[in-house]
Design a protein around this motif. Structure first.
Motif, PDB file in Angstrom:
ATOM      1  N   PHE A 170      35.955  29.743  46.143  1.00 23.92           N
ATOM      2  CA  PHE A 170      35.498  30.986  45.515  1.00 23.92           C
ATOM      3  C   PHE A 170      36.679  31.882  45.156  1.00 23.92           C
ATOM      4  N   LEU A 171      37.644  31.997  46.058  1.00 26.40           N
ATOM      5  CA  LEU A 171      38.816  32.835  45.808  1.00 26.40           C
ATOM      6  C   LEU A 171      39.640  32.298  44.650  1.00 26.40           C
ATOM      7  N   GLN A 172      39.711  30.980  44.543  1.00 30.87           N
ATOM      8  CA  GLN A 172      40.431  30.380  43.415  1.00 30.87           C
ATOM      9  C   GLN A 172      39.759  30.757  42.094  1.00 30.87           C
ATOM     10  N   GLU A 173      38.436  30.822  42.103  1.00 30.89           N
ATOM     11  CA  GLU A 173      37.691  31.099  40.875  1.00 30.89           C
ATOM     12  C   GLU A 173      37.795  32.556  40.435  1.00 30.89           C
ATOM     13  N   VAL A 174      37.713  33.493  41.388  1.00 31.65           N
ATOM     14  CA  VAL A 174      37.686  34.905  40.993  1.00 31.65           C
ATOM     15  C   VAL A 174      39.047  35.401  40.487  1.00 31.65           C
ATOM     16  N   ARG A 177      41.274  33.051  35.099  1.00 31.71           N
ATOM     17  CA  ARG A 177      40.739  33.506  33.806  1.00 31.71           C
ATOM     18  C   ARG A 177      39.622  32.581  33.325  1.00 31.71           C
ATOM     19  N   LYS A 178      39.742  31.305  33.644  1.00 31.06           N
ATOM     20  CA  LYS A 178      38.779  30.306  33.187  1.00 31.06           C
ATOM     21  C   LYS A 178      37.445  30.390  33.930  1.00 31.06           C
ATOM     22  N   ASP A 179      37.472  30.628  35.246  1.00 24.64           N
ATOM     23  CA  ASP A 179      36.268  30.524  36.069  1.00 24.64           C
ATOM     24  C   ASP A 179      35.703  31.855  36.547  1.00 24.64           C
ATOM     25  N   GLN A 180      36.407  32.941  36.311  1.00 29.64           N
ATOM     26  CA  GLN A 180      35.998  34.216  36.895  1.00 29.64           C
ATOM     27  C   GLN A 180      34.623  34.685  36.429  1.00 29.64           C
ATOM     28  N   ALA A 181      34.293  34.463  35.177  1.00 29.45           N
ATOM     29  CA  ALA A 181      33.053  34.991  34.602  1.00 29.45           C
ATOM     30  C   ALA A 181      31.806  34.514  35.331  1.00 29.45           C
ATOM     31  N   GLN A 182      31.801  33.272  35.804  1.00 31.29           N
ATOM     32  CA  GLN A 182      30.599  32.727  36.446  1.00 31.29           C
ATOM     33  C   GLN A 182      30.315  33.353  37.808  1.00 31.29           C
ATOM     34  N   ARG A 183      31.262  34.100  38.348  1.00 29.44           N
ATOM     35  CA  ARG A 183      31.050  34.748  39.641  1.00 29.44           C
ATOM     36  C   ARG A 183      30.755  36.242  39.490  1.00 29.44           C
ATOM     37  N   TRP A 184      30.700  36.752  38.258  1.00 32.46           N
ATOM     38  CA  TRP A 184      30.399  38.159  38.014  1.00 32.46           C
ATOM     39  C   TRP A 184      28.904  38.391  38.168  1.00 32.46           C
ATOM     40  N   TYR A 185      28.495  39.367  38.986  1.00 32.65           N
ATOM     41  CA  TYR A 185      27.073  39.613  39.213  1.00 32.65           C
ATOM     42  C   TYR A 185      26.684  41.065  38.952  1.00 32.65           C
TER      43      TYR A 185
END
Length: 207
Positions: A170-174, A177-185
């Motif tokens: 999860f920390l790698q994703e947030v 730039r590539k994966d951050q959007a899918q964790r935005w709530y």
């Protein structure tokens, strides 16, 4: 250390019998091996290669993974107050990495030492062994503090961790730039890439 133990025994401060036996066995002279050395060799899986040659550029010796374990053993077998280790999991499987980090965790808790380890993507069980974490991105510190509070920190920043997603992943994703959007709530605000370098991150860190 033995001198300090002796001073305490003179005034009636006696350690736990197991601790007393262990310490005296470590410092006994004339032995080919010690309990501490044997314990480190066992934890790092080096017992089976005691008679093997390490090797060099010309002579083939132990594997890269075994060399990594050997280097780790050299660092922890002697008393120390601070250790700095960079990517010790290279060439090691997740099980071995966990065993080594667990051994190091015991070492720092018993001796009150400081240990700083850099790991790229630790397994969930290995991640849980750390007391504190320092998360860096784009050359800046994004988070520094207890490992069990980092998910809540990013939740306040607008990012949520899925229940089955490992914290390290999860920390790698947030911070990606590539994966951050899918964790935005945070539905109240439209998503836009949150860079570590923007003022918003600075205010979160200060808070």
């Amino acid at each position: 250390m033995m001198m300090e133990v002796s001073k305490r025994e003179e005034v009636g401060i006696v350690p736990h019998p197991d601790v007393d036996t262990y310490m005296k066995a470590i410092f006994a002279k004339g032995q080919k091996t010690t309990l501490q050395t044997d314990h480190v060799l066992k934890v790092l899986g080096l017992i089976s290669m005691l008679t093997e040659m390490v090797g060099d550029d010309i002579r083939r010796g132990i594997s890269r993974g075994q060399k990594r374990r050997l280097t780790t053993g050299e660092m922890v077998v002697v008393p120390t107050k601070a250790l700095f280790m960079d990517e010790i999991s290279n060439c090691l499987d997740s099980s071995t990495t966990y065993q080594i980090v667990a051994c190091l965790q015991q070492l720092v808790h018993i001796t009150d030492a400081t240990l700083l380890i850099s790991l790229l993507q630790p397994a969930p069980e290995t991640f849980e062994l750390f007391d504190d974490i320092i998360l860096m991105a784009e050359g800046k510190v994004v988070y520094q503090g207890p490992h069990d509070q980092v998910v809540e920190f990013f939740k306040e920043c607008g990012f949520r961790r899925p229940q089955r997603k490992g914290v390290a992943d999860f920390l790698q994703e947030v911070i990606s730039r590539k994966d951050q959007a899918q964790r935005w709530y945070c539905t109240e605000d439209a998503y836009h890439y949150v860079s570590v370098r923007i003022q918003g991150i600075s205010s979160w860190l200060e808070a």
